[in-house]
Design an enzyme around this catalytic site. Structure first.
Site, PDB file in Angstrom:
ATOM      1  N   HIS A 158      41.043  -2.892  63.317  1.00  0.00           N
ATOM      2  CA  HIS A 158      41.552  -3.890  64.254  1.00  0.00           C
ATOM      3  C   HIS A 158      41.741  -3.194  65.601  1.00  0.00           C
ATOM      4  O   HIS A 158      42.443  -2.176  65.686  1.00  0.00           O
ATOM      5  CB  HIS A 158      42.936  -4.403  63.829  1.00  0.00           C
ATOM      6  CG  HIS A 158      42.974  -5.117  62.510  1.00  0.00           C
ATOM      7  ND1 HIS A 158      43.069  -6.481  62.414  1.00  0.00           N
ATOM      8  CD2 HIS A 158      42.932  -4.661  61.233  1.00  0.00           C
ATOM      9  CE1 HIS A 158      43.112  -6.837  61.135  1.00  0.00           C
ATOM     10  NE2 HIS A 158      43.031  -5.739  60.395  1.00  0.00           N
ATOM     11  N   ASP A 166      38.861 -11.401  65.910  1.00  0.00           N
ATOM     12  CA  ASP A 166      39.625 -11.814  64.728  1.00  0.00           C
ATOM     13  C   ASP A 166      39.879 -13.316  64.817  1.00  0.00           C
ATOM     14  O   ASP A 166      40.212 -13.845  65.886  1.00  0.00           O
ATOM     15  CB  ASP A 166      40.953 -11.046  64.655  1.00  0.00           C
ATOM     16  CG  ASP A 166      41.608 -11.164  63.293  1.00  0.00           C
ATOM     17  OD1 ASP A 166      41.673 -10.146  62.579  1.00  0.00           O
ATOM     18  OD2 ASP A 166      42.055 -12.284  62.951  1.00  0.00           O
ATOM     19  N   ILE A 167      39.733 -13.996  63.688  1.00  0.00           N
ATOM     20  CA  ILE A 167      39.882 -15.454  63.667  1.00  0.00           C
ATOM     21  C   ILE A 167      41.337 -15.866  63.909  1.00  0.00           C
ATOM     22  O   ILE A 167      41.614 -17.010  64.299  1.00  0.00           O
ATOM     23  CB  ILE A 167      39.376 -16.016  62.300  1.00  0.00           C
ATOM     24  CG1 ILE A 167      39.013 -17.480  62.407  1.00  0.00           C
ATOM     25  CG2 ILE A 167      40.375 -15.773  61.192  1.00  0.00           C
ATOM     26  CD1 ILE A 167      38.254 -18.010  61.199  1.00  0.00           C
ATOM     27  N   ASN A 172      43.673  -0.962  57.545  1.00  0.00           N
ATOM     28  CA  ASN A 172      44.410  -1.072  56.293  1.00  0.00           C
ATOM     29  C   ASN A 172      43.519  -0.626  55.145  1.00  0.00           C
ATOM     30  O   ASN A 172      42.309  -0.900  55.143  1.00  0.00           O
ATOM     31  CB  ASN A 172      44.857  -2.519  56.074  1.00  0.00           C
ATOM     32  CG  ASN A 172      45.897  -2.949  57.090  1.00  0.00           C
ATOM     33  OD1 ASN A 172      46.834  -2.217  57.366  1.00  0.00           O
ATOM     34  ND2 ASN A 172      45.714  -4.127  57.665  1.00  0.00           N
ATOM     35  N   HIS A 193      37.325  -2.136  58.034  1.00  0.00           N
ATOM     36  CA  HIS A 193      37.354  -2.651  59.406  1.00  0.00           C
ATOM     37  C   HIS A 193      38.483  -2.007  60.175  1.00  0.00           C
ATOM     38  O   HIS A 193      39.513  -1.636  59.600  1.00  0.00           O
ATOM     39  CB  HIS A 193      37.496  -4.174  59.439  1.00  0.00           C
ATOM     40  CG  HIS A 193      38.646  -4.702  58.640  1.00  0.00           C
ATOM     41  ND1 HIS A 193      38.600  -4.829  57.263  1.00  0.00           N
ATOM     42  CD2 HIS A 193      39.880  -5.138  59.005  1.00  0.00           C
ATOM     43  CE1 HIS A 193      39.743  -5.321  56.825  1.00  0.00           C
ATOM     44  NE2 HIS A 193      40.546  -5.505  57.867  1.00  0.00           N
ATOM     45  N   GLU A 215      43.476  -7.377  53.421  1.00  0.00           N
ATOM     46  CA  GLU A 215      43.065  -8.693  52.908  1.00  0.00           C
ATOM     47  C   GLU A 215      41.570  -8.740  52.632  1.00  0.00           C
ATOM     48  O   GLU A 215      41.136  -9.348  51.649  1.00  0.00           O
ATOM     49  CB  GLU A 215      43.398  -9.792  53.927  1.00  0.00           C
ATOM     50  CG  GLU A 215      44.869 -10.100  54.048  1.00  0.00           C
ATOM     51  CD  GLU A 215      45.149 -11.091  55.166  1.00  0.00           C
ATOM     52  OE1 GLU A 215      44.193 -11.724  55.672  1.00  0.00           O
ATOM     53  OE2 GLU A 215      46.324 -11.211  55.538  1.00  0.00           O
ATOM     54  N   VAL A 216      40.800  -8.161  53.504  1.00  0.00           N
ATOM     55  CA  VAL A 216      39.336  -8.243  53.365  1.00  0.00           C
ATOM     56  C   VAL A 216      38.823  -6.860  52.938  1.00  0.00           C
ATOM     57  O   VAL A 216      38.971  -5.880  53.680  1.00  0.00           O
ATOM     58  CB  VAL A 216      38.679  -8.678  54.687  1.00  0.00           C
ATOM     59  CG1 VAL A 216      37.163  -8.739  54.517  1.00  0.00           C
ATOM     60  CG2 VAL A 216      39.223 -10.029  55.141  1.00  0.00           C
TER      61      VAL A 216
HETATM   62  P1  AMP Z   1      43.192  -6.958  56.888  1.00  0.00           P
HETATM   63  O1  AMP Z   1      44.518  -7.480  56.417  1.00  0.00           O
HETATM   64  O2  AMP Z   1      43.301  -5.627  57.585  1.00  0.00           O
HETATM   65  O3  AMP Z   1      42.182  -6.939  55.765  1.00  0.00           O
HETATM   66  O4  AMP Z   1      42.686  -7.965  58.000  1.00  0.00           O
HETATM   67  C1  AMP Z   1      41.717  -8.955  57.780  1.00  0.00           C
HETATM   68  C2  AMP Z   1      41.577  -9.740  59.065  1.00  0.00           C
HETATM   69  O5  AMP Z   1      40.410 -10.524  58.967  1.00  0.00           O
HETATM   70  C3  AMP Z   1      42.735 -10.687  59.388  1.00  0.00           C
HETATM   71  O6  AMP Z   1      43.333 -10.314  60.637  1.00  0.00           O
HETATM   72  C4  AMP Z   1      42.057 -12.063  59.471  1.00  0.00           C
HETATM   73  O7  AMP Z   1      42.587 -12.885  60.486  1.00  0.00           O
HETATM   74  C5  AMP Z   1      40.610 -11.683  59.735  1.00  0.00           C
HETATM   75  N1  AMP Z   1      39.603 -12.672  59.321  1.00  0.00           N
HETATM   76  C6  AMP Z   1      39.526 -13.317  58.135  1.00  0.00           C
HETATM   77  N2  AMP Z   1      38.445 -14.126  58.116  1.00  0.00           N
HETATM   78  C7  AMP Z   1      37.825 -13.982  59.312  1.00  0.00           C
HETATM   79  C8  AMP Z   1      36.656 -14.537  59.903  1.00  0.00           C
HETATM   80  N3  AMP Z   1      35.884 -15.442  59.245  1.00  0.00           N
HETATM   81  N4  AMP Z   1      36.321 -14.159  61.161  1.00  0.00           N
HETATM   82  C9  AMP Z   1      37.086 -13.278  61.829  1.00  0.00           C
HETATM   83  N5  AMP Z   1      38.195 -12.707  61.334  1.00  0.00           N
HETATM   84  C10 AMP Z   1      38.565 -13.047  60.079  1.00  0.00           C
END
Ligand code: AMP
Length: 125
Positions: A112, A35-36, A97, A110, A105-106
């Site tokens: 974590h 994770d970034i 999530n 995925h 967010e994404v």
């Molecule tokens: P979620 O809220 O479960 O969708 O988590 C999305 C996660 O993606 C967050 O913890 C971010 O820090 C992570 N994230 C966003 N962009 C990147 C990236 N380019 N590389 C790795 N992790 C990312």
């Protein structure tokens, strides 16, 4: 309502090689990378390579082969990063999530994988 998938999300771009990531694990159907913005000493994201928006979409639409590969890969990642008991670690937490209430967010499914130190309470208000 059927699930939609936006192929402009960040993880889709990582899978296409448009955004860099340093894989810690890769299999036929699954990719894992740090994770970034890590929330624990170990914080790895595990994603399927297929276009699935969230956990429930994945379970409904992915093939048995993709699902088996994914869930086995999560365990392999936990071993590889040293948080699984079988690798001498002290355990880990998995979080996924799905949708607005979860603050996903994404919009690419995925998990974590968090560990390397105590993870604290299950949820925060
Ligand atoms: P979620 O809220 O479960 O969708 O988590 C999305 C996660 O993606 C967050 O913890 C971010 O820090 C992570 N994230 C966003 N962009 C990147 C990236 N380019 N590389 C790795 N992790 C990312």
């Amino acid at each position: 309502m059927p699930y939609t998938y936006d192929d402009q999300n960040i993880f889709a771009k990582i899978l296409r090689g448009e955004i860099p990531a340093k894989p810690v694990f890769e299999s036929e159907h699954t990719l894992a990378f740090p994770d970034i913005s890590p929330k624990k000493k170990a914080h790895v994201l595990v994603i399927p390579k297929g276009p699935y928006r969230c956990y429930d979409h994945f379970v409904q639409a992915a093939s048995d082969a993709e699902q088996l590969d994914f869930f086995r890969s999560v365990a392999k990642v936990a071993e590889r990063v040293g948080v699984a008991e079988s690798a001498g670690g002290d355990g880990f937490r998995l979080i996924t999530n799905s949708g607005a209430n979860s603050h996903q967010e994404v919009p690419h499914f995925h998990v974590h994988l968090l560990g390397g130190e105590p993870c604290g309470p299950l949820v925060c208000d």
